[in-house]
Motif scaffolding. Structure first.
Motif, PDB file in Angstrom:
ATOM      1  N   SER A  46       0.091   4.081   5.621  1.00 31.05           N
ATOM      2  CA  SER A  46      -1.335   4.181   6.182  1.00 31.05           C
ATOM      3  C   SER A  46      -1.695   5.467   5.377  1.00 31.05           C
ATOM      4  CB  SER A  46      -1.399   4.251   7.389  1.00 31.05           C
ATOM      5  OG  SER A  46      -1.008   3.039   8.080  1.00 31.05           O
ATOM      6  N   ILE A  47      -3.156   5.487   5.218  1.00 30.37           N
ATOM      7  CA  ILE A  47      -3.838   6.662   4.841  1.00 30.37           C
ATOM      8  C   ILE A  47      -4.347   7.479   5.864  1.00 30.37           C
ATOM      9  CG2 ILE A  47      -5.744   7.617   3.433  1.00 30.37           C
ATOM     10  CD1 ILE A  47      -5.507   5.066   1.797  1.00 30.37           C
ATOM     11  N   ALA A  48      -3.644   8.771   6.252  1.00 29.12           N
ATOM     12  CA  ALA A  48      -4.112   9.374   7.282  1.00 29.12           C
ATOM     13  C   ALA A  48      -5.133  10.319   6.656  1.00 29.12           C
ATOM     14  CB  ALA A  48      -3.117  10.415   7.761  1.00 29.12           C
TER      15      ALA A  48
ATOM     16  N   GLN B 171       0.979  -1.230   0.101  1.00 32.24           N
ATOM     17  CA  GLN B 171      -0.043   0.075   0.140  1.00 32.24           C
ATOM     18  C   GLN B 171       0.890   1.218  -0.052  1.00 32.24           C
ATOM     19  OE1 GLN B 171      -3.314   0.291   2.746  1.00 32.24           O
ATOM     20  NE2 GLN B 171      -3.015   2.300   3.019  1.00 32.24           N
ATOM     21  N   LYS B 172       0.359   2.288  -0.669  1.00 36.33           N
ATOM     22  CA  LYS B 172       1.142   3.659  -0.703  1.00 36.33           C
ATOM     23  C   LYS B 172       0.667   4.440   0.533  1.00 36.33           C
ATOM     24  CE  LYS B 172       1.893   3.531  -5.414  1.00 36.33           C
ATOM     25  NZ  LYS B 172       1.535   4.224  -6.809  1.00 36.33           N
ATOM     26  N   GLY B 173       1.132   5.275   1.171  1.00 35.34           N
ATOM     27  CA  GLY B 173       0.688   6.285   2.040  1.00 35.34           C
ATOM     28  C   GLY B 173       0.303   7.406   1.486  1.00 35.34           C
ATOM     29  N   ALA B 174      -0.729   8.279   2.197  1.00 35.48           N
ATOM     30  CA  ALA B 174      -1.266   9.500   1.811  1.00 35.48           C
ATOM     31  C   ALA B 174      -1.715  10.235   3.098  1.00 35.48           C
ATOM     32  CB  ALA B 174      -1.912   9.521   0.517  1.00 35.48           C
ATOM     33  N   THR B 175      -1.808  11.563   2.979  1.00 36.86           N
ATOM     34  CA  THR B 175      -2.724  12.319   3.645  1.00 36.86           C
ATOM     35  C   THR B 175      -3.980  12.938   3.038  1.00 36.86           C
ATOM     36  OG1 THR B 175      -0.990  12.713   5.481  1.00 36.86           O
ATOM     37  CG2 THR B 175      -2.780  14.400   5.448  1.00 36.86           C
ATOM     38  N   ILE B 176      -4.974  12.523   3.629  1.00 35.04           N
ATOM     39  CA  ILE B 176      -6.230  13.319   3.301  1.00 35.04           C
ATOM     40  C   ILE B 176      -6.483  14.393   4.066  1.00 35.04           C
ATOM     41  CG2 ILE B 176      -8.555  13.135   2.393  1.00 35.04           C
ATOM     42  CD1 ILE B 176      -7.657  10.136   1.899  1.00 35.04           C
ATOM     43  N   TRP B 177      -6.552  15.792   3.534  1.00 32.55           N
ATOM     44  CA  TRP B 177      -6.666  16.948   4.590  1.00 32.55           C
ATOM     45  C   TRP B 177      -7.978  17.649   4.342  1.00 32.55           C
ATOM     46  CZ3 TRP B 177      -2.841  18.340   8.100  1.00 32.55           C
ATOM     47  CH2 TRP B 177      -3.128  19.494   8.803  1.00 32.55           C
ATOM     48  N   LEU B 178      -9.038  17.197   5.273  1.00 31.36           N
ATOM     49  CA  LEU B 178     -10.284  17.689   5.085  1.00 31.36           C
ATOM     50  C   LEU B 178     -10.267  19.206   6.218  1.00 31.36           C
ATOM     51  CD1 LEU B 178     -10.864  14.775   4.872  1.00 31.36           C
ATOM     52  CD2 LEU B 178     -13.026  15.225   5.052  1.00 31.36           C
ATOM     53  N   THR B 179     -10.695  20.317   5.095  1.00 34.90           N
ATOM     54  CA  THR B 179     -10.927  21.471   6.047  1.00 34.90           C
ATOM     55  C   THR B 179     -12.184  22.217   5.591  1.00 34.90           C
ATOM     56  OG1 THR B 179      -9.702  23.811   5.987  1.00 34.90           O
ATOM     57  CG2 THR B 179      -9.589  22.479   3.923  1.00 34.90           C
ATOM     58  N   GLY B 180     -12.687  22.881   6.496  1.00 30.07           N
ATOM     59  CA  GLY B 180     -13.921  23.355   6.340  1.00 30.07           C
ATOM     60  C   GLY B 180     -14.438  23.936   7.468  1.00 30.07           C
ATOM     61  N   LEU B 181     -15.481  24.885   7.356  1.00 31.18           N
ATOM     62  CA  LEU B 181     -16.137  25.346   8.518  1.00 31.18           C
ATOM     63  C   LEU B 181     -16.730  24.328   9.500  1.00 31.18           C
ATOM     64  CD1 LEU B 181     -18.257  28.033   6.999  1.00 31.18           C
ATOM     65  CD2 LEU B 181     -16.432  28.526   8.428  1.00 31.18           C
ATOM     66  N   SER B 182     -16.945  24.550  11.005  1.00 31.23           N
ATOM     67  CA  SER B 182     -17.595  23.889  11.859  1.00 31.23           C
ATOM     68  C   SER B 182     -19.146  23.561  11.215  1.00 31.23           C
ATOM     69  CB  SER B 182     -17.707  24.536  13.270  1.00 31.23           C
ATOM     70  OG  SER B 182     -18.357  23.673  14.015  1.00 31.23           O
ATOM     71  N   ALA B 183     -19.399  22.358  11.567  1.00 36.59           N
ATOM     72  CA  ALA B 183     -20.571  21.666  10.925  1.00 36.59           C
ATOM     73  C   ALA B 183     -20.586  21.567   9.201  1.00 36.59           C
ATOM     74  CB  ALA B 183     -21.874  22.461  11.338  1.00 36.59           C
ATOM     75  N   SER B 184     -19.711  21.761   8.737  1.00 38.40           N
ATOM     76  CA  SER B 184     -19.756  21.533   7.240  1.00 38.40           C
ATOM     77  C   SER B 184     -19.710  20.109   6.965  1.00 38.40           C
ATOM     78  CB  SER B 184     -18.274  21.938   6.597  1.00 38.40           C
ATOM     79  OG  SER B 184     -17.142  21.360   7.172  1.00 38.40           O
ATOM     80  N   GLY B 185     -19.581  19.283   7.706  1.00 35.95           N
ATOM     81  CA  GLY B 185     -19.489  17.719   7.566  1.00 35.95           C
ATOM     82  C   GLY B 185     -18.338  17.038   7.589  1.00 35.95           C
ATOM     83  N   LYS B 186     -17.232  17.637   7.914  1.00 34.20           N
ATOM     84  CA  LYS B 186     -16.014  17.064   7.569  1.00 34.20           C
ATOM     85  C   LYS B 186     -15.620  15.737   8.265  1.00 34.20           C
ATOM     86  CE  LYS B 186     -13.789  20.582   9.779  1.00 34.20           C
ATOM     87  NZ  LYS B 186     -14.966  21.212   9.888  1.00 34.20           N
ATOM     88  N   SER B 187     -15.974  15.659   9.736  1.00 32.67           N
ATOM     89  CA  SER B 187     -15.865  14.492  10.415  1.00 32.67           C
ATOM     90  C   SER B 187     -16.754  13.323  10.069  1.00 32.67           C
ATOM     91  CB  SER B 187     -16.135  14.916  11.989  1.00 32.67           C
ATOM     92  OG  SER B 187     -15.202  15.699  12.624  1.00 32.67           O
TER      93      SER B 187
ATOM     94  N   ASN C  59       8.118  13.691  -0.185  1.00 36.19           N
ATOM     95  CA  ASN C  59       7.604  12.994  -1.257  1.00 36.19           C
ATOM     96  C   ASN C  59       6.245  12.213  -0.967  1.00 36.19           C
ATOM     97  OD1 ASN C  59       7.679  12.532  -3.916  1.00 36.19           O
ATOM     98  ND2 ASN C  59       8.998  10.537  -3.677  1.00 36.19           N
ATOM     99  N   LEU C  60       5.578  12.760  -0.211  1.00 37.15           N
ATOM    100  CA  LEU C  60       4.360  11.817   0.170  1.00 37.15           C
ATOM    101  C   LEU C  60       3.161  12.573  -0.211  1.00 37.15           C
ATOM    102  CD1 LEU C  60       5.144  11.238   4.084  1.00 37.15           C
ATOM    103  CD2 LEU C  60       5.213   9.568   2.357  1.00 37.15           C
ATOM    104  N   PRO C  61       2.183  11.827  -0.772  1.00 36.06           N
ATOM    105  CA  PRO C  61       0.816  12.728  -1.256  1.00 36.06           C
ATOM    106  C   PRO C  61       0.162  13.553  -0.136  1.00 36.06           C
ATOM    107  CG  PRO C  61       0.983  10.441  -2.033  1.00 36.06           C
ATOM    108  CD  PRO C  61       2.008  10.390  -1.061  1.00 36.06           C
ATOM    109  N   PHE C  62      -0.349  14.454  -0.635  1.00 33.79           N
ATOM    110  CA  PHE C  62      -1.257  15.544   0.306  1.00 33.79           C
ATOM    111  C   PHE C  62      -2.321  15.872  -0.532  1.00 33.79           C
ATOM    112  CE2 PHE C  62      -2.350  19.406   2.034  1.00 33.79           C
ATOM    113  CZ  PHE C  62      -2.411  19.274   3.397  1.00 33.79           C
ATOM    114  N   ILE C  63      -3.482  15.585  -0.015  1.00 32.15           N
ATOM    115  CA  ILE C  63      -4.739  15.863  -0.873  1.00 32.15           C
ATOM    116  C   ILE C  63      -5.671  16.751  -0.031  1.00 32.15           C
ATOM    117  CG2 ILE C  63      -6.731  14.774  -1.826  1.00 32.15           C
ATOM    118  CD1 ILE C  63      -4.155  12.148  -1.446  1.00 32.15           C
ATOM    119  N   GLU C  64      -5.620  17.826  -0.641  1.00 32.90           N
ATOM    120  CA  GLU C  64      -6.708  19.059   0.280  1.00 32.90           C
ATOM    121  C   GLU C  64      -7.846  18.712  -0.075  1.00 32.90           C
ATOM    122  OE1 GLU C  64      -6.080  23.394   2.047  1.00 32.90           O
ATOM    123  OE2 GLU C  64      -5.755  23.243  -0.106  1.00 32.90           O
ATOM    124  N   VAL C  65      -8.935  18.411   0.725  1.00 33.87           N
ATOM    125  CA  VAL C  65     -10.221  18.184   0.261  1.00 33.87           C
ATOM    126  C   VAL C  65     -11.084  19.500   1.211  1.00 33.87           C
ATOM    127  CG1 VAL C  65     -12.389  17.138   0.580  1.00 33.87           C
ATOM    128  CG2 VAL C  65     -10.049  15.978   0.641  1.00 33.87           C
TER     129      VAL C  65
END
Length: 198
Positions: A97-99, A22-38, A122-128
């Motif tokens: 792992s996928i964080a 498996q490859k590793g990556a970070t998926i970074w969810l950002t947004g207002l409180s109550a946007s649905g991130k969690s 050299n690690l993938p960073f995906i901003e959502v």
């Protein structure tokens, strides 16, 4: 700053990736409180785990009650909160792992620093960008935080009395007032598949 430290070499990232399949990556969810991130983060984590992938969600529940329990919500503390999360998510990604991080992370500069930290390794960073109109977030308000912020009970509340700097070029932009939780999590899952990260 620590000075008497030495890096101890071990497996390379590629060797670890081959061993874990498996490859590793970070998926970074950002947004207002109550946007649905969690909620999206939980759904995505379950999707990945059911697909046999190593994934772990970092959010206020497992960070603010442990690693960052010494931090408040001043601008300085928020910056340090995100700095620590950036480092921890990088470690997860390096472990193949996928964080999945789920934090308001209101300041663009802090998110850019997190991205740069991953880029240097050299690690993938995906901003959502988990986008929702403020009006909708206030209507949802599951914890009553917006109401308290409007009443002045909570100071420095993002979107009301503290700024939120929306991402300028996120890898993924989700509008949660238009899609279901399942649809949102599938958008991210499909992105990972399309980019050969799972």
């Amino acid at each position: 700053m620590a000075t008497n430290i030495t890096w101890h070499p071990n497996l390379t990232h590629n060797e670890r990736s081959d061993l874990r399949a498996q490859k590793g990556a970070t998926i970074w969810l950002t947004g207002l409180s109550a946007s649905g991130k969690s909620t999206i983060a939980c759904a995505l984590e379950q999707l990945l785990l059911k697909a046999g992938k190593h994934a772990y969600r970092l959010d206020g529940d497992n960070i603010r009650f442990g690693l960052n329990k010494d931090l408040g919500f001043t601008e300085t503390d928020r910056v340090e909160n995100i700095r620590r999360i950036s480092e921890v998510s990088k470690l997860f990604a390096d472990s193949c792992s996928i964080a999945i991080t789920s934090f308001i992370s209101p300041y663009r500069n802090d998110r850019n620093k997190a991205r740069e930290l991953h880029r240097e390794a050299n690690l993938p960073f995906i901003e959502v960008y988990v986008d929702v109109p403020l009006k909708v977030a206030e209507e949802r308000d599951p914890k009553g935080l917006y109401k308290k912020a409007r009443e002045g009970i909570i100071k420095d509340f993002t979107g009301i009395s503290a700024p939120y700097e929306a991402p300028e070029k996120p890898e993924i932009h989700i509008e949660t007032d238009k899609l279901s939780v399942e649809e949102c999590s599938l958008v991210i899952y499909d992105y990972l598949k399309d980019h050969n990260l799972i």
